[in-house]
Design an enzyme around this catalytic site. Structure first.
Site, PDB file in Angstrom:
ATOM      1  N   LYS A 181       0.892  -1.168   0.000  1.00 31.44           N
ATOM      2  CA  LYS A 181       0.000   0.000   0.000  1.00 31.44           C
ATOM      3  C   LYS A 181       0.930   1.217   0.000  1.00 31.44           C
ATOM      4  O   LYS A 181       1.461   1.614   1.034  1.00 31.44           O
ATOM      5  CB  LYS A 181      -0.876  -0.005   1.248  1.00 31.44           C
ATOM      6  CG  LYS A 181      -2.194   0.743   1.129  1.00 31.44           C
ATOM      7  CD  LYS A 181      -2.128   2.173   0.663  1.00 31.44           C
ATOM      8  CE  LYS A 181      -1.792   3.145   1.772  1.00 31.44           C
ATOM      9  NZ  LYS A 181      -1.703   4.561   1.274  1.00 31.44           N
ATOM     10  N   GLU A 256       9.323   1.602  10.991  1.00 34.41           N
ATOM     11  CA  GLU A 256      10.362   2.591  10.691  1.00 34.41           C
ATOM     12  C   GLU A 256       9.684   3.940  10.776  1.00 34.41           C
ATOM     13  O   GLU A 256       8.945   4.333   9.873  1.00 34.41           O
ATOM     14  CB  GLU A 256      10.930   2.363   9.284  1.00 34.41           C
ATOM     15  CG  GLU A 256      11.541   0.995   9.064  1.00 34.41           C
ATOM     16  CD  GLU A 256      12.921   0.857   9.670  1.00 34.41           C
ATOM     17  OE1 GLU A 256      13.447   1.837  10.222  1.00 34.41           O
ATOM     18  OE2 GLU A 256      13.485  -0.246   9.594  1.00 34.41           O
ATOM     19  N   CYS A 290      13.384  10.728   6.876  1.00 37.34           N
ATOM     20  CA  CYS A 290      13.245  10.328   8.283  1.00 37.34           C
ATOM     21  C   CYS A 290      14.565  10.489   9.016  1.00 37.34           C
ATOM     22  O   CYS A 290      14.586  10.835  10.189  1.00 37.34           O
ATOM     23  CB  CYS A 290      12.770   8.895   8.359  1.00 37.34           C
ATOM     24  SG  CYS A 290      13.815   7.795   7.415  1.00 37.34           S
ATOM     25  N   GLU A 389       9.894  16.494  15.066  1.00 35.26           N
ATOM     26  CA  GLU A 389      10.278  16.329  13.670  1.00 35.26           C
ATOM     27  C   GLU A 389       9.494  17.333  12.814  1.00 35.26           C
ATOM     28  O   GLU A 389       8.273  17.365  12.858  1.00 35.26           O
ATOM     29  CB  GLU A 389       9.931  14.899  13.240  1.00 35.26           C
ATOM     30  CG  GLU A 389      10.340  14.573  11.834  1.00 35.26           C
ATOM     31  CD  GLU A 389      10.018  13.121  11.460  1.00 35.26           C
ATOM     32  OE1 GLU A 389       8.901  12.665  11.742  1.00 35.26           O
ATOM     33  OE2 GLU A 389      10.907  12.458  10.901  1.00 35.26           O
TER      34      GLU A 389
HETATM   35  P1  NAP Z   1       2.028   8.469   7.461  1.00 36.94           P
HETATM   36  O1  NAP Z   1       0.927   9.438   7.404  1.00 36.94           O
HETATM   37  O2  NAP Z   1       2.197   7.634   8.652  1.00 36.94           O
HETATM   38  O3  NAP Z   1       1.851   7.554   6.162  1.00 36.94           O
HETATM   39  C1  NAP Z   1       2.663   6.439   5.908  1.00 36.94           C
HETATM   40  C2  NAP Z   1       1.826   5.385   5.196  1.00 36.94           C
HETATM   41  O4  NAP Z   1       0.792   4.917   6.065  1.00 36.94           O
HETATM   42  C3  NAP Z   1       1.117   5.913   3.946  1.00 36.94           C
HETATM   43  O5  NAP Z   1       1.073   4.916   2.974  1.00 36.94           O
HETATM   44  C4  NAP Z   1      -0.267   6.199   4.491  1.00 36.94           C
HETATM   45  O6  NAP Z   1      -1.248   6.249   3.504  1.00 36.94           O
HETATM   46  C5  NAP Z   1      -0.467   5.027   5.423  1.00 36.94           C
HETATM   47  N1  NAP Z   1      -1.523   5.220   6.410  1.00 36.94           N
HETATM   48  C6  NAP Z   1      -2.070   6.387   6.867  1.00 36.94           C
HETATM   49  N2  NAP Z   1      -3.042   6.130   7.766  1.00 36.94           N
HETATM   50  C7  NAP Z   1      -3.128   4.783   7.875  1.00 36.94           C
HETATM   51  C8  NAP Z   1      -3.944   3.898   8.655  1.00 36.94           C
HETATM   52  N3  NAP Z   1      -4.895   4.362   9.477  1.00 36.94           N
HETATM   53  N4  NAP Z   1      -3.730   2.575   8.530  1.00 36.94           N
HETATM   54  C9  NAP Z   1      -2.785   2.096   7.706  1.00 36.94           C
HETATM   55  N5  NAP Z   1      -1.999   2.874   6.935  1.00 36.94           N
HETATM   56  C10 NAP Z   1      -2.164   4.207   7.024  1.00 36.94           C
HETATM   57  O7  NAP Z   1       3.410   9.160   7.246  1.00 36.94           O
HETATM   58  P2  NAP Z   1       3.783  10.300   6.217  1.00 36.94           P
HETATM   59  O8  NAP Z   1       3.324  11.588   6.729  1.00 36.94           O
HETATM   60  O9  NAP Z   1       3.368   9.915   4.845  1.00 36.94           O
HETATM   61  O10 NAP Z   1       5.373  10.182   6.252  1.00 36.94           O
HETATM   62  C11 NAP Z   1       6.144  10.926   7.117  1.00 36.94           C
HETATM   63  C12 NAP Z   1       6.626  10.126   8.304  1.00 36.94           C
HETATM   64  O11 NAP Z   1       7.271   8.933   7.893  1.00 36.94           O
HETATM   65  C13 NAP Z   1       7.656  10.884   9.089  1.00 36.94           C
HETATM   66  O12 NAP Z   1       7.428  10.776  10.465  1.00 36.94           O
HETATM   67  C14 NAP Z   1       8.959  10.191   8.715  1.00 36.94           C
HETATM   68  O13 NAP Z   1       9.982  10.340   9.642  1.00 36.94           O
HETATM   69  C15 NAP Z   1       8.528   8.801   8.534  1.00 36.94           C
HETATM   70  N6  NAP Z   1       9.481   8.067   7.700  1.00 36.94           N
HETATM   71  C16 NAP Z   1      10.280   7.149   8.301  1.00 36.94           C
HETATM   72  C17 NAP Z   1      11.207   6.447   7.565  1.00 36.94           C
HETATM   73  C18 NAP Z   1      12.101   5.434   8.227  1.00 36.94           C
HETATM   74  O14 NAP Z   1      12.667   4.594   7.534  1.00 36.94           O
HETATM   75  N7  NAP Z   1      12.273   5.444   9.529  1.00 36.94           N
HETATM   76  C19 NAP Z   1      11.311   6.671   6.190  1.00 36.94           C
HETATM   77  C20 NAP Z   1      10.489   7.625   5.614  1.00 36.94           C
HETATM   78  C21 NAP Z   1       9.563   8.311   6.384  1.00 36.94           C
HETATM   79  P3  NAP Z   1      -1.667   7.657   2.829  1.00 36.94           P
HETATM   80  O15 NAP Z   1      -0.456   8.445   2.601  1.00 36.94           O
HETATM   81  O16 NAP Z   1      -2.273   7.224   1.578  1.00 36.94           O
HETATM   82  O17 NAP Z   1      -2.567   8.299   3.805  1.00 36.94           O
END
Ligand code: NAP
Ligand code: MG
Length: 487
Positions: A181, A256, A290, A389
């Site tokens: 997804k 992650e 991240c 962050e």
């Molecule tokens: P996010 O909102 O958590 O989204 C990540 C993924 O989860 C997306 O595919 C999102 O779908 C999905 N998602 C959202 N709500 C969900 C739910 N209720 N159930 C299941 N899946 C769901 O994160 P983001 O804002 O896109 O990304 C930023 C964050 O990711 C930051 O905190 C960053 O540090 C972290 N990150 C961490 C790493 C690492 O390797 N540690 C790498 C990259 C990013 P939709 O986008 O379609 O809503």
């Protein structure tokens, strides 16, 4: 998908190597962040599509052609995909840049990394093996690494192509069948990569992709009763939902999550080497990494010197469109731009000063989600710029007094993803590196997002589990022990 038409309709959900419209019949608009306007649409997958994808993966994992391949054969397919990605590098980089807004040079680097993930895991596929355990007389006890079965992969929008390779590369190498997804904000390259995988010969059901909203497709996938493991990369908040869903099915997951990773700069550091790297690690990908080095901890006696060098460095930095190919692109969407600007507003309200700043380049497309890269300092230790962050091109500088203070400060957030220690005193650098709580600690270097070979993941609220490197093969497999009695 090959043409970057002004508005293109992505083909749907990808199940059993074929495209089909989402069961909902709905589509989601996709924005080009550099222009702030819709340039594509993707299928809005929901629970029905997830269910079909999991069924396809289950069949592939247990009965289909995928399940009958040897490790060497799986490795060859991964290697072929690596080559196909390299062969389509320019097409893929353009798509990635349009979808995420990142500069073309960054998009090209990301596609090269995606290819490299499949190259690495293609080579690793037949090198994971079990052991034999000495036991009672008359027993032979071998262990075997076996795939979980069906693995679910939920990835973010910041590095869609890289994340695709990073998460499914090791899962496929050990023989899982996958359901992905991707993020609704940027998922066109993963969709195209799945198509390339089918072209190079991946059997039906090994790679299935259900694009859609997180709360619909993502929630349905993480709660599906017939998945065996979840690999999630994203925000700490959604990470809680994922871990809860995994708990309800008693399956494992890797999380992650975010970071607030520190650079620790001692007075004896080689600043000529350190400053360009430090600037780049928070500006790369407009800070939406991240592992961005977003906190700069500086020994007080070189604070002014470091700030003045950053000032000179940032003055030349420019945000622009992918084609302008400058130092950074826009952030991903209007909401993220508002988020970054809210940190600017909070800093200004609290009298935290801007000590270095770049610009949004002249001539960027109107409506794009551009923010200038900025450095704030000295940031009070409890200020949100020092603790939260931002996920934008914003660096917080904080002075420290001595080594103990530096370690306490480095460990003083909820996160523990990465750190960089800068010192020419080798003993001190090693001592500090070993005390800092983070999954990866660099000494006199820093590789935000880099290093396919290097195990990567968090401590504390940055998550748990390790991706990348050979280590990921252990995460995506489990151990089976055979206890055999003989005469
Ligand atoms: P996010 O909102 O958590 O989204 C990540 C993924 O989860 C997306 O595919 C999102 O779908 C999905 N998602 C959202 N709500 C969900 C739910 N209720 N159930 C299941 N899946 C769901 O994160 P983001 O804002 O896109 O990304 C930023 C964050 O990711 C930051 O905190 C960053 O540090 C972290 N990150 C961490 C790493 C690492 O390797 N540690 C790498 C990259 C990013 P939709 O986008 O379609 O809503
Ligand atoms: Mg987009």
């Amino acid at each position: 998908m090959n043409e970057l038409n002004p508005v293109m309709l992505a083909k749907g959900v990808f199940i059993n190597n074929a495209w089909r419209p989402a069961a909902s019949g709905r589509v989601i608009d996709v924005y080009a962040p550099a222009e702030g306007r819709v340039f594509a649409q993707i299928a809005a997958g929901t629970a029905a599509d997830v269910d079909a994808a999991v069924k396809a993966a289950r069949h592939a994992a247990e009965e289909g052609a995928w399940s009958r391949l040897t490790a060497t054969e799986r490795g060859r397919l991964l290697s072929r995909l690596a080559v196909a990605i390299a062969d389509h590098a320019e097409e893929l980089a353009k798509l990635e840049a349009r979808d995420t807004g990142k500069p073309m040079k960054q998009a090209r680097a990301d596609i090269a990394a995606a290819s490299r993930y499949f190259e690495f895991y293609g080579g690793a596929a037949d090198k994971l093996h079990g052991e034999t355990i000495p036991f009672l007389a008359g027993y032979f006890v071998p262990t075997e690494r076996v795939p979980h079965g069906v693995t679910a992969h939920i990835i973010p929008w910041n590095y869609p192509a890289q994340m695709f390779g990073r998460t499914i590369g090791p899962a496929l190498a050990v023989g899982n069948a996958t359901v992905i997804k991707p993020a609704e904000d940027a998922c066109l390259t993963p969709l195209r990569l799945a198509e390339l995988a089918a072209e190079v010969g991946f059997p039906d059901g090994a790679i299935n992709i259900v694009p859609g909203l997180g709360e619909e497709a993502g929630a349905a996938l993480s709660a599906h009763p017939d998945i065996d493991f979840i690999a999630f990369t994203g925000s700490p908040e959604v990470g809680i939902l994922i871990q809860t869903a995994a708990a309800k099915n008693h399956i494992g997951c890797t999380l992650e999550l975010g970071g607030k990773s520190p650079h620790v700069v001692f007075a004896d550091a080689d600043l000529d080497a350190a400053i360009p790297v430090i600037a780049n690690t928070v500006v790369q990908n407009a800070g939406q990494t991240c592992s961005a080095g977003s906190r700069l901890l500086v020994e007080r006696k070189v604070y002014e010197e470091v700030v003045s060098r950053l000032n000179a460095r940032f003055a030349s930095l420019r945000a622009g469109s992918p084609e302008m190919d400058l130092d950074l692109g826009p952030v991903i969407n209007a909401k993220q731009k508002e988020r970054v600007e809210s940190f600017f507003a909070k800093a200004s309200a609290d009298d935290v000063g801007v000590v270095a700043e770049g610009l949004v380049a002249e001539g960027v497309p109107a409506g794009g989600f551009y923010v200038p890269p900025r450095v704030y300092g000295p940031v009070p230790r409890s200020h949100i710029l020092a603790t939260q962050e931002v996920f934008g091109p914003v660096l917080a500088v904080l002075p420290f007094d001595d080594e103990a203070d530096a370690i306490a400060l480095a460990n003083g957030t909820e996160f523990g993803l990465m750190a960089g220690i800068w010192s020419t005193n080798a003993s001190r650098a090693i001592r500090v590196a070993r005390k800092v709580k983070a999954g990866q600690v660099y000494v006199n270097a820093y590789g935000a997002g880099g290093g396919i070979e290097l195990p990567f993941g968090g401590m504390k609220k940055s998550g748990h589990g390790r991706e990348k490197g050979f280590e990921a093969l252990y995460e995506f497999s489990t151990l089976k022990t055979l206890i055999i009695k003989h005469d």
